[in-house]
Design an enzyme around this catalytic site. Structure first.
Site, PDB file in Angstrom:
ATOM      1  N   CYS A  89       0.860  -1.180   0.000  1.00  0.00           N
ATOM      2  CA  CYS A  89       0.000   0.000   0.000  1.00  0.00           C
ATOM      3  C   CYS A  89       0.892   1.224   0.000  1.00  0.00           C
ATOM      4  CB  CYS A  89      -0.888   0.001   1.243  1.00  0.00           C
ATOM      5  SG  CYS A  89      -1.921   1.452   1.338  1.00  0.00           S
ATOM      6  N   ILE A  90       1.068   1.804  -1.167  1.00  0.00           N
ATOM      7  CA  ILE A  90       1.970   2.940  -1.285  1.00  0.00           C
ATOM      8  C   ILE A  90       1.407   3.839  -2.368  1.00  0.00           C
ATOM      9  CG2 ILE A  90       3.469   1.589  -2.802  1.00  0.00           C
ATOM     10  CD1 ILE A  90       5.816   3.099  -1.734  1.00  0.00           C
TER      11      ILE A  90
END
Lengths: 165, 603
Positions: A89-90
């Protein structure tokens, strides 16, 4: 547009081979399919993940670079910004349209001028500095905030596991 | 569907068992027919057996048929009349078809991938479901012979349809790799040629048949059937033609190394026309089904209506996408002028989207250059500059209409360019006294400020503070580099991220951190107000950048993890190099880890 995506991936592969950033090795898993890559990421120094070599896979859409690839750790990970199943999750991996956490500005989002190298470098810095606000793994976020020592121990185990030691 | 699951669990016989069994059954039935006829001929007095001989035969059929031709004709006609034999013969034909499919698969495709098998299965069952409804719901077929005729027709159609789908999947897969040998492509393309010639043959036979019907007896049900068949043929023809055209474009592209700028437009229009064509034929076909038979208020009509609704929404979606595409193209042409040769040469850079050289390009108001097909693809989904993510105002309806009639589009664009970052503020006033005296009056003003206003650069002192802030975090990065990036981003956080992500020191994409060397004439005033004299800044900037990039590039060789630095033309060698680099990285990491442990333990 498979043709242009393929050319671009080839160019990126070439650049990553000729001029590789430190601690990153990336390339197609199989030359028969340039849309699935494996990348090895070295845990950055002076961080809990120091010294580990973590395996990730990158799945590119056929309209790459218009859409970002999907990235997943195949090594076991315990990190606030990595889902338990390995997805990362970036913000750089999100298109400007979607915003799962609702706090990102579009400046740090995916755009076609981003590249695999930039993604991997961002992931490296994410390993160095977790962002517990966008918690993908709640347990890891909590441990990172409340019990750093335990977190370091856990990371140390993962590092050893990633090296098959 | 549970039926499919049961079917999958059901032990399917292998193709060899199936073909042997059906061959034996077929030969048994032929043997039976043969002996029956011989017996009938040997016992001409037995009237019951004589019934089996076909009525159109010679009146002197009581003689034993000596020639083998008449004998086989007799056997054949007898088998057509006997339902069991007929079913066995049809079964044998299917067996033959299955063997042909197996041979084609072995020759052209090799082992099917999991996704291809999945697609085949889904498509097949879908097809079976809809055609079942068609035969029994729409055509309302009653007799066995008619059912067999329709089934064999749909078998042929399914055969072509599935092969087309398989070719399409395989084409997409083959185009995922640059190393696919040419003969693979030729094999698939050859098969596509075979498919399309079959389709054309079927289409032509349908058309001639329909003319024949018109000439002889205009029976309505026959004309309907022929039209249905024709529609099916046309749909497959269009589909396979689509795959062939796409394939040819792809092959042409991979054989010519230089950039083919019009390819994207060409592919888009081929896709659009072919998809719309096949969808509209399908739509008309379904409408025809709905209105041809007396099937109002039946399950079949319900299914067809659902299908019609789906096709209609597909057409709508496609047209909507096309409208968006047209709008983007019109806006792009009106607002972002083609860059001149000098500008492109001064840029000396690749298109940041496709990483290819730029011969022609379009210039955004923020001074970034892109190929127009690349830019178009991006603008279809987002309206920001890919490099600096500045918002590009995209007028929705009115602008293209206004800007098109302008006699000189370039001049029109120039006028619009400065206003590209439009802060559209909304002002809303509520006058309560109009409705009731006790209601209050108030007004709301919504101000839109983008994070990156290009023509509202931070003032000098502000910028200095921001530079200091960033430099506190990254003392090793020269102030000028930070300043340049800050001028673009206008925010400390974004610049910090840029540095962290390596966008600032990475020399391969220097356009992002630096202000564009060639500022657009319109932007010049705002940009250069802040900068010290441009020539000096430029030199200094590049000097510092060089220093930064050399320091960055001198770091990797000292690190133990970097091996390789070579990019071979041969795929096997590339794979090998990659593998050694992987192994080396892991080996080094292990060594380092173990040595660290040793240091730790005594301590």
């Amino acid at each position: 547009m498979v043709g242009s995506a393929l050319k671009r991936l080839m160019a990126e592969y070439k650049q990553l081979s000729l001029n590789p950033p430190e601690g990153i090795v990336a390339g197609p898993i199989n030359e028969d399919n340039f849309f699935e890559w494996e990348a090895l990421i070295l845990g950055p120094e002076d961080t809990p993940f120091e010294g580990g070599v973590f395996r990730t896979t990158l799945n590119f859409p056929t309209d790459y670079p218009m859409s970002p690839p999907k990235m997943k750790f195949t090594s076991d990970m315990f990190h606030p910004n990595i889902y338990p199943d390995g997805r990362v999750c970036i913000s750089i991996l999100h298109s400007p349209g979607d915003d799962p956490m609702g706090y990102e500005t579009s400046a740090e989002r995916w755009s076609p001028v981003q590249s695999i190298e930039k993604i991997l470098l961002s992931v490296m810095s994410m390993l160095a500095e977790p962002n517990p606000e966008s918690g993908a793994n709640v347990d890891a976020s909590k441990m990172w905030r409340d019990d750093q020592e335990q977190f370091v121990k856990r990371a140390e185990k993962l590092v050893r596991k990633s090296l098959d030691l | 569907m549970p039926a499919i699951i049961i079917f999958r669990r059901f032990p399917m016989p292998s193709i060899s068992v199936y073909s042997t069994a059906s061959f034996i059954l077929l030969s048994l039935s032929i043997l039976w027919a043969h002996t029956t006829i011989l017996e009938a001929c040997n016992l001409p007095t037995d009237k019951d057996v004589n019934v089996w001989t076909y009525p159109t035969q010679d009146p002197n059929a009581s003689q034993p048929p000596t020639s083998s031709v008449t004998l086989s004709v007799n056997v054949f006609t007898l088998m057509l009349d006997e339902p069991v034999c007929l079913v066995l013969a049809v079964n044998a034909t299917y067996c033959l078809l299955a063997i042909i499919v197996q041979i084609i698969q072995k020759l052209v495709f090799g082992k099917l991938r999991a996704i291809e098998r999945q697609h085949m299965r889904d498509k097949f069952w879908n097809f079976v479901f809809y055609k079942f409804i068609f035969i029994f719901g729409v055509m309302n077929v009653q007799s066995l012979n008619e059912v067999i005729v329709w089934i064999s027709w749909f078998t042929a159609i399914a055969f072509l349809l599935l092969l087309t789908k398989l070719c399409k999947d395989r084409f997409e897969f083959l185009s995922f790799s640059p190393n696919t040998p040419m003969y693979y492509h030729w094999k698939v393309l050859g098969l596509m040629g075979f498919i399309i010639s079959c389709c054309l043959l079927l289409t032509v036979s349908c058309v001639t048949k329909s003319f024949m019907f018109q000439a002889s007896s205009p029976s309505y049900s026959d004309i309907h059937s022929i039209t249905f068949m024709l529609a099916e043929c046309l749909i497959i023809t269009v589909k396979s033609l689509h795959v062939i055209i796409r394939y040819c474009i792809h092959l042409y592209d991979i054989q010519h190394d230089e950039l083919w700028e019009r390819k994207a437009t060409l592919v888009y229009h081929v896709d659009l026309s072919m998809e719309l064509l096949s969808l509209s034929i399908n739509f008309v076909h379904h409408l025809h089904m709905l209105f041809s038979g007396n099937i109002w208020l039946s399950m079949a009509s319900l299914v067809i209506c659902m299908q019609l609704r789906y096709i209609f929404s597909e057409i709508q979606k496609r047209l909507l996408r096309h409208k968006n595409y047209r709008r983007v193209v019109a806006n792009m042409e009106a607002q972002f002028p083609e860059a001149t040769k000098e500008e492109i040469e001064a840029q000396e850079d690749q298109c940041a989207i496709c990483w290819e050289q730029m011969e022609t390009a379009r210039k955004l108001p923020c001074g970034h250059f892109f190929h127009s097909p690349c830019l178009r693809s991006w603008l279809e989904q987002d309206t920001t500059c890919p490099t600096c993510s500045i918002a590009l105002s995209f007028s929705h309806e009115n602008k293209p209409k206004n800007s098109h009639p302008a006699p000189n589009p370039a001049a029109g664009a120039r006028n619009q360019a400065p206003g590209v970052v439009q802060h559209r503020n909304h002002f809303w006033h509520f006058d309560g006294s109009r409705f009731a005296t006790w209601l209050p009056s108030f007004s709301v003003e919504v101000m839109r400020t983008t994070g990156l206003p290009a023509n509202q650069q931070p003032s000098n002192s502000q910028l200095d503070t921001m530079v200091r802030e960033v430099q506190d975090i990254f003392p090793q990065i020269p102030a000028q580099v930070i300043r340049n990036d800050l001028q673009l981003t206008g925010s400390v956080e974004t610049t910090t991220d840029h540095i962290l992500e390596g966008q600032v020191t990475i020399p391969t994409n220097p356009r992002l951190p630096t202000a564009p060397p060639v500022a657009t004439p319109d932007d010049e005033h705002s940009t250069f107000q802040i900068q010290t004299p441009p020539s000096e800044t430029g030199n200094r900037r590049f000097a510092t950048q060089d220093a930064a990039s050399t320091s960055a590039s001198s770091a990797p060789p000292s690190s133990p993890t970097v091996v390789g630095g070579r990019f071979s033309k041969a795929p096997q060698e590339r794979e090998q190099v990659l593998q050694t680099r992987r192994d080396e990285l892991i080996r080094q990491a292990r060594l380092k880890y173990l040595s660290n442990k040793k240091v730790d333990k005594p301590a």
